[in-house]
Design an enzyme around this catalytic site. Sequence first.
Site: not given
Ligand code: DSN
Length: 448
Positions: A52, A54, A197, A223, A226, A232
Amino acid sequence: MMNDISKTDPEIYDAIKKEGVRIRNGLELIPSENYVSKAVLQALGNFFNCKYSEGYPKRRYYGGNQFVDEVETLAIERAKKAFKVPHANVQPYSGSPANFAVYVATCSLGDTIMGHNLPDGGHLTHGWKASVTGQFFKSVMYHVKADGYLDLEEIRQLAENHKPKLIWVGATAYVREFPFEELGKIADDAGAYLAADIAHISGLVIAGVHKSPVPRAHIITTTTHKTLRGPRGGIIMVTQKGLDKDPDLADKIDRAVFPGLQGGPHDNQTAGIAVALGEAMKPEFKEYAEQIVKNSKALAKSLMNNGIKLVTDGTDNHMLLVDLTPFGKGNGIFVQEALEMANITVNKNTIPAEPSSPFYPSGIRLGTPAITTTGMKEKEMEKIGKWISDIIKEVKEFKLPDGKEERAIYLKKFKEFIIKNKKIESIKKEVIDLCKGFPLYPDLDILK
Ligand code: DSN
């Protein structure tokens, strides 16, 4: 690595193993997915999971955080260097919490915000009505034109009329470069924050394969799993332009993440993010990102040569959007399921001016980040494009019934059709053969 779990929890072990076999024998074409390095998996699967912490480095509420501090500081410094920004927060649990923290830092309840309409390719958290971001704020949605490109004239007009506090640029289904310059100017004229984003394209941005929003946006979110090819997770960055607009913006973002929205950060995830960012700054990653786009363009060419219509007739990035309306409406479900039967994974997706609905949309979304990680190149894309086109044509007579009950019966019959279909079966064999030449995680014990 998996020996213990195989004995202590054979059911979960079995599911992990089956997932490994599934990904190894299939073509993963969902554009938001990717396969991470073993180093990222190792950073995720260790005792940093148990801590933890924080607070932020050197400002924690719990003891024992000296090594967590090392990890988080490295992740922050690498994010700042990779994206060329003065401030980064690496604690968001994923993209949606990162985006919500941006609202908390910049808006009050009921403020007007603007974002890309969901059925036109936007994200839920950019103000869509089903998300709290469309309920807690007065959201004004902008669209793409009939040709699939962002409607900059509409965006300019809406910003002038509504004077939003925050404008989002970024999407989950947009296949062209984002016009950051124009959006930056529109936001400046309206006095709004511009939040980019870049979840889908952040790996391409680091590699210089997609232009960076840095000089135009005040805030950037992404994120990390990707095109960036990490665990993640989420990152929020503040640019110099953001600090010039509000010198407290970085503090506001940090406070919005913790204590505003989240508790303890997921330190193993932070370690994985640091590893992924380190990998993304290596020359091999630039080559990888370039190949993602080459593959995407090659796949687009193959599909179009085989008579398939694409939104905007091509792509600039890692993603393609197939417009299935020449064969009917609401038929993405049939194509998704038929492709899955041939071990090709895609997701059904809305297309601009969607004539059906988000659950039964008229398109499919494809992407090349994961198959590029396996080592596939243009030659393989040509084959894959032909297989996808053949399967689309194989199921083109199926039309979505209007009634709910009728649909369930029809979909069952459709399933029986694809299970028995010889063409799909023969493509599946070819897919498995192709994948044998590009094995995933060849030395992971669980897949031996
Ligand atoms: N679920 C993601 C995507 O597939 O683009 C977006 O949050």
